[in-house]
Design an enzyme around this catalytic site. Structure first.
Site, PDB file in Angstrom:
ATOM      1  N   ASP A  12       0.683  -0.854   0.096  1.00  0.00           N
ATOM      2  CA  ASP A  12      -0.033   0.447   0.458  1.00  0.00           C
ATOM      3  C   ASP A  12       0.643   1.377  -0.416  1.00  0.00           C
ATOM      4  OD1 ASP A  12      -2.561   1.461   1.118  1.00  0.00           O
ATOM      5  OD2 ASP A  12      -0.515   1.944   2.774  1.00  0.00           O
ATOM      6  N   ASP A 108      -3.526   2.370  -5.662  1.00  0.00           N
ATOM      7  CA  ASP A 108      -2.003   2.529  -4.814  1.00  0.00           C
ATOM      8  C   ASP A 108      -2.190   1.524  -3.741  1.00  0.00           C
ATOM      9  OD1 ASP A 108      -4.782   2.443  -2.689  1.00  0.00           O
ATOM     10  OD2 ASP A 108      -4.144   3.859  -1.580  1.00  0.00           O
ATOM     11  N   GLU A 109      -2.594   0.123  -4.790  1.00  0.00           N
ATOM     12  CA  GLU A 109      -2.797  -0.868  -3.552  1.00  0.00           C
ATOM     13  C   GLU A 109      -2.075  -2.068  -4.801  1.00  0.00           C
ATOM     14  OE1 GLU A 109      -4.944  -2.122   0.445  1.00  0.00           O
ATOM     15  OE2 GLU A 109      -5.884  -0.840  -1.368  1.00  0.00           O
TER      16      GLU A 109
END
Length: 421
Positions: A12, A108-109
């Protein structure tokens, strides 16, 4: 542990949008920064806040005015989605230099399966995570957090519940130690459990993740049937498997690329209460869906349409689907059928959200012609429009109704994912 143990990372990017802005603007170092909807009008919500801003109590999804009340010196930056997408792709390339099994979970992960490549880096998962973490920080200026375990669902929970809370940003969740770690947490901290489900579990006497994991599955199904009805067995098993970390799904590159459905949903800036206004929105959505279908070389046969009012406590609207007379990727075909569904099922109450989607695909290279079929002619015309939009932007050509007060296409042309480019 499974017979063949895997090593999976869920990575993350910390406060991703805010971190990108700080990486691009060194003068923001040491300042509390948040990315939010419309700084000039001091409206909208917080999309991301850096750790310094969070120390003042600023949280994601709160209103901008509330955030400024907590932190008078908060620097507000308007989002730039194109920039964030570019950074996300750069970070993905770094991950791919360590493993060829990288799966995007969100902007974002990402999941990384390092089972096959771990031996190349000494066999220590935590050390490899630290190496990748440093690589990303040095290359793009973004801090990453790593949840590590033997399944995707445990890696995700390791990141959310532990890695994000410790100084290193790295946490290994060992299956043998679930009772001493994950299972001690409140059930509200479990992946896929929201506030409503938490309340239901607590009424059943299930207060921790361990309570859920250790409830016999047959008993859990029975108790959930009593509360939700006979169709709750699947939900009960999913929750039970998540609590126990049971997840054999592989990390699959490009998982989100092979589309089984194409859809678009639009949240409107105000309540739309007339058929004339809503026709414009349905047409714009059909145009977006048809364009996406053409881009992947597919025609769809099953059309779904739905709408929803603004009051979530008293839900209104509908969601219905139909099989069209023939598969198509032409806007007018989708629109004609979508409006027939809309006219049949809309209750006349104000609408704040509308969605259109298509499934039941077949290739557009070969298809059976029917009487009055204009797919070839209209498809060629729309394909020419697609090429213009791809080259010059979505606003280069649009339907006249999109220029009316009800139209949203012009505003959407300036955005990616609902935020300005």
């Amino acid at each position: 542990m499974p017979a063949k143990s895997r090593t999976i990372f869920l990575v993350d990017c910390q406060s991703f949008y805010a971190s990108v802005e700080k990486a691009l603007n060194p003068e923001l170092e040491g300042k509390p920064v948040a990315v939010a909807g419309d700084p000039e009008r001091r409206s909208g919500i917080i999309l991301a806040a850096c750790p310094l801003a969070k120390a003042y109590g600023v949280t994601t999804a709160e209103r901008l005015g509330e955030a400024l009340g907590k932190c008078r010196d908060l620097v507000i930056i308007k989002p730039s989605m194109q920039r964030y997408i570019e950074y996300s792709m750069r970070i993905s390339e770094i991950y791919e230099s360590y493993s060829d099994l990288v799966e995007a979970y969100s902007i974002d992960e990402q999941f990384i399966d390092v089972t096959g490549s771990l031996h190349m880096y000494g066999g220590d998962a935590k050390a490899l995570a630290l190496k990748i973490q440093r690589h990303v920080k040095e290359s793009v200026g973004v801090h990453t957090r790593f949840g590590i375990s033997d399944s995707k669902v445990l890696a995700k929970q390791a990141c959310d519940n532990f890695a994000k809370k410790n100084d290193s940003g790295i946490y290994v969740l060992e299956r043998e130690r679930l009772a001493d770690s994950l299972w001690r947490l409140p059930v509200s901290k479990m992946f896929m459990v929201g506030s409503r489900m938490t309340a239901h579990f607590e009424r059943m006497g299930i207060r921790t993740i361990g309570d859920l994991a250790q409830t016999p599955l047959s008993q859990l199904k029975l108790r959930m049937r009593q509360r939700f009805g006979k169709n709750s067995d699947v939900q009960a098993e999913v929750c039970w498997r998540i609590a126990n970390g049971i997840d054999d799904s592989p990390v699959k590159p490009g998982t989100h690329m092979g589309e089984k459905s194409v859809g678009h949903m639009m949240t409107l800036p105000r309540d739309y209460g007339t058929r004339e206004e809503l026709k414009v929105i349905v047409l714009e959505l059909c145009e977006l869906v048809a364009r996406r279908c053409r881009s992947i070389g597919k025609m769809g046969r099953t059309l779904s349409v739905g709408c929803q009012g603004a009051d979530f406590d008293r839900p209104t609207g509908f969601s219905r689907q139909m099989t069209m007379p023939y598969p198509s990727h032409v806007t007018n075909d989708l629109y004609y059928n979508a409006m027939s569904l809309f006219d049949k099922h809309w209750d006349g109450l104000p609408v704040r959200r509308v969605g259109v989607s298509v499934t039941g695909f077949q290739s557009d290279e070969q298809y059976q012609l029917v009487m009055g079929d204009n797919r070839e002619r209209l498809g060629a015309l729309e394909a020419a429009m697609d090429r213009l939009k791809d080259k010059y932007g979505d606003a280069i050509i649009m339907r006249a109704v999109s220029k009316t007060a009800a139209g949203q296409a012009q505003d959407r042309a300036m955005k990616i994912g609902g935020h300005y480019k």
